[in-house]
Design an enzyme around this catalytic site. Structure first.
Site, short mmCIF file in Angstrom:
data_model
loop_
_atom_site.label_atom_id
_atom_site.label_comp_id
_atom_site.label_asym_id
_atom_site.label_seq_id
_atom_site.Cartn_x
_atom_site.Cartn_y
_atom_site.Cartn_z
N HIS A 18 0.84 -1.21 0.00
CA HIS A 18 0.00 0.00 0.00
C HIS A 18 0.88 1.26 0.00
O HIS A 18 0.57 2.23 -0.70
CB HIS A 18 -0.91 0.03 1.24
CG HIS A 18 -1.96 -1.02 1.25
ND1 HIS A 18 -2.12 -1.91 2.28
CD2 HIS A 18 -2.93 -1.32 0.34
CE1 HIS A 18 -3.14 -2.71 2.02
NE2 HIS A 18 -3.64 -2.37 0.85
N LYS A 42 -16.78 -6.22 5.28
CA LYS A 42 -15.48 -6.73 5.70
C LYS A 42 -15.34 -6.53 7.19
O LYS A 42 -15.59 -5.45 7.71
CB LYS A 42 -14.36 -6.00 4.97
CG LYS A 42 -14.30 -6.32 3.48
CD LYS A 42 -13.07 -5.73 2.86
CE LYS A 42 -12.97 -6.10 1.40
NZ LYS A 42 -11.75 -5.55 0.78
N ARG A 91 -2.06 -6.05 -8.36
CA ARG A 91 -0.92 -6.92 -8.06
C ARG A 91 -0.77 -8.00 -9.11
O ARG A 91 0.34 -8.36 -9.48
CB ARG A 91 -1.10 -7.60 -6.70
CG ARG A 91 -1.09 -6.64 -5.55
CD ARG A 91 -1.49 -7.38 -4.31
NE ARG A 91 -2.82 -7.96 -4.53
CZ ARG A 91 -3.76 -8.06 -3.63
NH1 ARG A 91 -3.52 -7.68 -2.41
NH2 ARG A 91 -4.93 -8.57 -3.91
N SER A 129 -3.31 -7.60 2.47
CA SER A 129 -3.64 -7.46 3.89
C SER A 129 -4.17 -8.78 4.46
O SER A 129 -3.85 -9.15 5.58
CB SER A 129 -4.69 -6.36 4.09
OG SER A 129 -4.16 -5.11 3.74
#
Length: 170
Positions: A18, A42, A91, A129
């Site tokens: 990040h 979440k 990514r 994460s």
């Protein structure tokens, strides 16, 4: 006038990946808001205030970067802030399909919003994460993925959860 960009996410926790994306975005958009989503779908390990504190500490040297939070639609938040660019990190190819759908939906909701996809340095291309939390929960060392403050906070949070779970079983 410089374009305001928003780098939005749950950032639970804010990883070296990040930070890399934030630095890349800041080079392109000197006015950058890193905004923490309070996504109810979440379940965050860290509170909103903790996540903001972690991010603030990580980006302190970057002039023109501010930290904020939002709930609801990102396009509504962007309109409220007067921002026109969303920053998203990619990514791997697996990220692309989801991010592409989100970018198209955001454009459908507000044609003035543009999405800029940035790739992290290859050393962070596998980092998420979710994986950092999983490693920490299983007792692994996460110091190569997050700043020392975050690694310490992860250990503390996991210890607290473990104590709470033990009390529930008793």
């Amino acid at each position: 006038m410089t374009t305001l960009a928003v780098y939005a996410g749950t950032f639970d926790p804010f990883t070296f990946g990040h930070i890399d994306i934030a630095r890349r975005a800041h080079r392109l958009f000197p006015r950058l808001v890193i905004s923490v989503s309070t996504n109810p779908e979440k379940s965050a390990l860290f509170s909103l205030a903790e996540r903001q504190r972690i991010i603030r500490d990580a980006v302190r040297p970057m002039r023109g970067v501010s930290i904020d939070s939002f709930d609801g639609l990102l396009v509504d938040y962007m309109h409220q802030k007067g921002a026109r660019v969303v920053i998203r990190g990619l990514r791997a190819l697996s990220d692309f399909e989801y991010e592409f759908q989100m970018a198209l939906m955001n454009r459908k909701l507000n044609e003035e919003i543009e999405t800029v996809f940035l790739m992290p340095h290859e050393q962070y291309s596998y980092l998420s994460s979710r994986l950092v939390k999983e490693i920490a929960l299983l007792g692994g060392d996460v110091s190569q993925f997050v700043r020392p403050m975050v690694a310490r906070m992860l250990k503390e949070q996991i210890a607290l959860r473990g104590a709470g779970e033990r009390r529930q079983r008793e």
